[in-house]
Enzyme design. Sequence first.
Site, mmCIF file in Angstrom:
data_model
loop_
_atom_site.group_PDB
_atom_site.id
_atom_site.type_symbol
_atom_site.label_atom_id
_atom_site.label_comp_id
_atom_site.label_asym_id
_atom_site.label_seq_id
_atom_site.Cartn_x
_atom_site.Cartn_y
_atom_site.Cartn_z
ATOM 1 N N ASP A 1 0.844 -1.194 0.000
ATOM 2 C CA ASP A 1 0.000 0.000 0.000
ATOM 3 C C ASP A 1 0.881 1.245 0.000
ATOM 4 O O ASP A 1 2.029 1.207 0.448
ATOM 5 C CB ASP A 1 -0.876 0.042 1.265
ATOM 6 C CG ASP A 1 -2.029 -0.965 1.226
ATOM 7 O OD1 ASP A 1 -2.321 -1.523 0.155
ATOM 8 O OD2 ASP A 1 -2.652 -1.173 2.297
ATOM 9 N N MET A 2 0.296 2.372 -0.463
ATOM 10 C CA MET A 2 1.051 3.626 -0.421
ATOM 11 C C MET A 2 0.526 4.485 0.726
ATOM 12 O O MET A 2 -0.669 4.709 0.832
ATOM 13 C CB MET A 2 0.910 4.380 -1.746
ATOM 14 C CG MET A 2 1.806 5.594 -1.839
ATOM 15 S SD MET A 2 3.589 5.235 -1.649
ATOM 16 C CE MET A 2 4.038 4.694 -3.285
ATOM 17 N N GLN B 10 -1.105 7.291 -6.093
ATOM 18 C CA GLN B 10 -2.249 8.148 -5.775
ATOM 19 C C GLN B 10 -2.370 9.280 -6.796
ATOM 20 O O GLN B 10 -1.408 10.027 -7.005
ATOM 21 C CB GLN B 10 -2.021 8.749 -4.372
ATOM 22 C CG GLN B 10 -1.922 7.686 -3.280
ATOM 23 C CD GLN B 10 -0.913 8.038 -2.191
ATOM 24 O OE1 GLN B 10 0.109 8.687 -2.458
ATOM 25 N NE2 GLN B 10 -1.168 7.613 -0.971
ATOM 26 N N ARG C 157 -1.597 -0.471 -8.550
ATOM 27 C CA ARG C 157 -2.993 -0.127 -8.198
ATOM 28 C C ARG C 157 -3.101 1.394 -8.208
ATOM 29 O O ARG C 157 -2.287 2.066 -7.567
ATOM 30 C CB ARG C 157 -3.333 -0.663 -6.806
ATOM 31 C CG ARG C 157 -4.687 -0.185 -6.290
ATOM 32 C CD ARG C 157 -4.826 -0.288 -4.774
ATOM 33 N NE ARG C 157 -4.809 -1.652 -4.278
ATOM 34 C CZ ARG C 157 -4.407 -1.972 -3.048
ATOM 35 N NH1 ARG C 157 -3.936 -1.051 -2.220
ATOM 36 N NH2 ARG C 157 -4.447 -3.217 -2.648
ATOM 37 N N GLY D 206 -6.156 8.609 -3.353
ATOM 38 C CA GLY D 206 -5.303 9.024 -2.233
ATOM 39 C C GLY D 206 -6.145 9.350 -1.017
ATOM 40 O O GLY D 206 -7.169 10.035 -1.133
ATOM 41 N N ALA D 207 -5.732 8.848 0.148
ATOM 42 C CA ALA D 207 -6.582 8.897 1.341
ATOM 43 C C ALA D 207 -6.062 9.819 2.442
ATOM 44 O O ALA D 207 -6.710 9.952 3.476
ATOM 45 C CB ALA D 207 -6.734 7.482 1.906
ATOM 46 N N HIS E 38 -14.484 3.892 -5.952
ATOM 47 C CA HIS E 38 -15.934 3.648 -5.848
ATOM 48 C C HIS E 38 -16.687 4.683 -6.645
ATOM 49 O O HIS E 38 -17.904 4.763 -6.572
ATOM 50 C CB HIS E 38 -16.378 3.733 -4.381
ATOM 51 C CG HIS E 38 -15.458 3.023 -3.450
ATOM 52 N ND1 HIS E 38 -14.391 3.636 -2.846
ATOM 53 C CD2 HIS E 38 -15.421 1.728 -3.074
ATOM 54 C CE1 HIS E 38 -13.730 2.762 -2.116
ATOM 55 N NE2 HIS E 38 -14.322 1.593 -2.243
ATOM 56 N N ARG F 268 -10.029 7.071 8.275
ATOM 57 C CA ARG F 268 -9.858 7.530 6.883
ATOM 58 C C ARG F 268 -11.145 7.318 6.091
ATOM 59 O O ARG F 268 -11.518 8.133 5.260
ATOM 60 C CB ARG F 268 -8.684 6.799 6.212
ATOM 61 C CG ARG F 268 -7.317 7.312 6.665
ATOM 62 C CD ARG F 268 -6.215 6.896 5.712
ATOM 63 N NE ARG F 268 -5.924 5.479 5.754
ATOM 64 C CZ ARG F 268 -5.152 4.888 6.656
ATOM 65 N NH1 ARG F 268 -4.571 5.596 7.607
ATOM 66 N NH2 ARG F 268 -4.942 3.581 6.609
HETATM 67 C C1 LIG Z 1 -8.800 -1.330 -3.050
HETATM 68 C C2 LIG Z 1 -8.387 0.009 -2.531
HETATM 69 C C3 LIG Z 1 -7.121 0.171 -2.000
HETATM 70 C C4 LIG Z 1 -6.694 1.415 -1.547
HETATM 71 N N1 LIG Z 1 -5.380 1.588 -1.154
HETATM 72 C C5 LIG Z 1 -4.953 2.842 -0.863
HETATM 73 C C6 LIG Z 1 -3.570 3.099 -0.606
HETATM 74 O O1 LIG Z 1 -2.717 2.198 -0.631
HETATM 75 N N2 LIG Z 1 -3.196 4.370 -0.320
HETATM 76 C C7 LIG Z 1 -4.109 5.416 -0.305
HETATM 77 O O2 LIG Z 1 -3.712 6.559 -0.069
HETATM 78 N N3 LIG Z 1 -5.412 5.194 -0.524
HETATM 79 C C8 LIG Z 1 -5.864 3.944 -0.811
HETATM 80 N N4 LIG Z 1 -7.193 3.739 -1.074
HETATM 81 C C9 LIG Z 1 -8.189 4.806 -0.753
HETATM 82 C C10 LIG Z 1 -8.343 5.801 -1.896
HETATM 83 O O3 LIG Z 1 -7.185 6.579 -2.009
HETATM 84 C C11 LIG Z 1 -9.548 6.723 -1.667
HETATM 85 O O4 LIG Z 1 -9.361 7.444 -0.489
HETATM 86 C C12 LIG Z 1 -10.887 6.013 -1.559
HETATM 87 O O5 LIG Z 1 -10.957 4.960 -2.465
HETATM 88 C C13 LIG Z 1 -12.047 6.993 -1.868
HETATM 89 O O6 LIG Z 1 -11.916 7.504 -3.161
HETATM 90 P P1 LIG Z 1 -12.852 7.102 -4.405
HETATM 91 O O7 LIG Z 1 -11.973 6.800 -5.580
HETATM 92 O O8 LIG Z 1 -13.765 6.019 -4.041
HETATM 93 O O9 LIG Z 1 -13.597 8.440 -4.819
HETATM 94 P P2 LIG Z 1 -14.357 9.561 -4.009
HETATM 95 O O10 LIG Z 1 -14.464 10.718 -4.953
HETATM 96 O O11 LIG Z 1 -13.745 9.789 -2.686
HETATM 97 O O12 LIG Z 1 -15.776 8.928 -3.776
HETATM 98 C C14 LIG Z 1 -16.652 8.611 -4.862
HETATM 99 C C15 LIG Z 1 -17.894 7.960 -4.293
HETATM 100 O O13 LIG Z 1 -17.538 6.694 -3.743
HETATM 101 C C16 LIG Z 1 -18.259 6.446 -2.544
HETATM 102 N N5 LIG Z 1 -17.309 6.403 -1.409
HETATM 103 C C17 LIG Z 1 -16.016 6.752 -1.424
HETATM 104 N N6 LIG Z 1 -15.448 6.558 -0.213
HETATM 105 C C18 LIG Z 1 -16.424 6.103 0.572
HETATM 106 C C19 LIG Z 1 -16.476 5.729 1.937
HETATM 107 N N7 LIG Z 1 -15.412 5.783 2.727
HETATM 108 N N8 LIG Z 1 -17.656 5.280 2.435
HETATM 109 C C20 LIG Z 1 -18.755 5.205 1.661
HETATM 110 N N9 LIG Z 1 -18.758 5.567 0.349
HETATM 111 C C21 LIG Z 1 -17.620 6.002 -0.183
HETATM 112 C C22 LIG Z 1 -19.247 7.571 -2.411
HETATM 113 O O14 LIG Z 1 -20.434 7.192 -3.060
HETATM 114 C C23 LIG Z 1 -18.558 8.704 -3.143
HETATM 115 O O15 LIG Z 1 -19.447 9.684 -3.597
HETATM 116 C C24 LIG Z 1 -7.609 2.507 -1.563
HETATM 117 C C25 LIG Z 1 -8.892 2.342 -2.105
HETATM 118 C C26 LIG Z 1 -9.280 1.132 -2.604
HETATM 119 C C27 LIG Z 1 -10.644 1.012 -3.212
#
Ligand SMILES: Cc1cc2nc3c(=O)[nH]c(=O)nc-3n(C[C@H](O)[C@H](O)[C@H](O)COP(=O)(O)OP(=O)(O)OC[C@H]3O[C@@H](n4cnc5c(N)ncnc54)[C@H](O)[C@@H]3O)c2cc1C
Length: 310
Positions: free
Chosen positions: A135-136, A165, A186, A190-191, A229, A290
């Site tokens: 993971d990052m 990210q 992947r 970014g979180a 998502h 997060r």
């Molecule tokens: C498999 C996987 C691995 C990941 N690994 C990392 C990593 O190694 N490092 C890192 O920095 N980040 C990681 N992330 C987290 C990522 O960076 C985002 O913070 C997270 O996926 C939310 O972004 P989004 O692309 O879903 O879009 P967003 O624009 O944040 O959300 C789009 C839509 O998705 C839904 N959604 C998003 N988040 C949520 C939530 N928490 N609860 C409910 N609904 C939600 C909502 O409907 C929202 O409107 C990972 C995410 C996934 C899916």
Amino acid sequence: MLDATSRAVFHSLANVHALQRLASRYGMREGGFACRFIAGEDIDDAVEAVRGLEARGLLLTLDYLGESVKTTAEADAATVEYRRIIQRIVQSGIERNVSLKLTQLGLDVDRATCIDNLRRILDPAREHGFFVRIDMENSPYTDVTLQVFETLWQQDYRNIGLVFQSYLMRTPTDIARINALGARIRLVKGAYKERKTVAFQQKQDVDAAFVRLMQLLLDEGTYPAIATHDPKMLEATKEYAAQKGYARDRFEFQMLYGIRRDLQSSLVADGYRMRVYVPFGKQWFPYFMRRLGERPANVGFVLKSMFREE
Ligand SMILES: Cc1cc2nc3c(=O)[nH]c(=O)nc-3n(C[C@H](O)[C@H](O)[C@H](O)COP(=O)(O)OP(=O)(O)OC[C@H]3O[C@@H](n4cnc5c(N)ncnc54)[C@H](O)[C@@H]3O)c2cc1C
């Protein structure tokens, strides 16, 4: 994605120990508020959750939660536990795919310890045909994570992949560097809370970068994972792959456990490969915070389930 201020609030709350202790007491009780996002506190809970996902045609990666470890002893304990988890996964017959964080393996103690611990995990993982995703974490770790990854790649570990990210401005260069190795990436938005000197702060900029990087990975990457998502990002990916005539098994989608389960199922029904990231373990609080920081509605969901528990 929330704006930078809201993300900062949840980031700070994640470091409040009293809150962590309180949440840890109630969050994972039967039907507790964290159960929606965390598959359980031990590997057996996680295996059970995974069996349900596999029955629905989903792929998986298991994440034993833990990060920001400050001592050699804690890093060693996490490594020993990961080795035990590998054996348990092998016995259970579920898919052999795990994700981990370098700060869980002692990156903050020193780099050599972290690399040694990672090798102690990668050796049995390789022997049993696992894929291991690193993971990052936040941007102070980006360079060192890349360096550790490249060191292991040079030592012929090929069962490993990395995460990038789209909110970081440096990511196009980093992806080119890792694509050149032929390693699996992947892509996520970014979180973490990041400074505006290194990361885009506006959702539209993060999204635009995500689309550009998704296209780059589909064109030049090695079996990339598009992890989001966001329905707009999913559509953009499907459209681009169709337009280029790319087969549906050239890449996979990934989502987090408990988030947009409807979309997870519909992607499988449409013939896409869909992997769920399944976190488990006692150290779930930072991960959980997060997830709250990403979506305000989750706070309401948590409060409702806390009141239900009373
Ligand atoms: C498999 C996987 C691995 C990941 N690994 C990392 C990593 O190694 N490092 C890192 O920095 N980040 C990681 N992330 C987290 C990522 O960076 C985002 O913070 C997270 O996926 C939310 O972004 P989004 O692309 O879903 O879009 P967003 O624009 O944040 O959300 C789009 C839509 O998705 C839904 N959604 C998003 N988040 C949520 C939530 N928490 N609860 C409910 N609904 C939600 C909502 O409907 C929202 O409107 C990972 C995410 C996934 C899916």
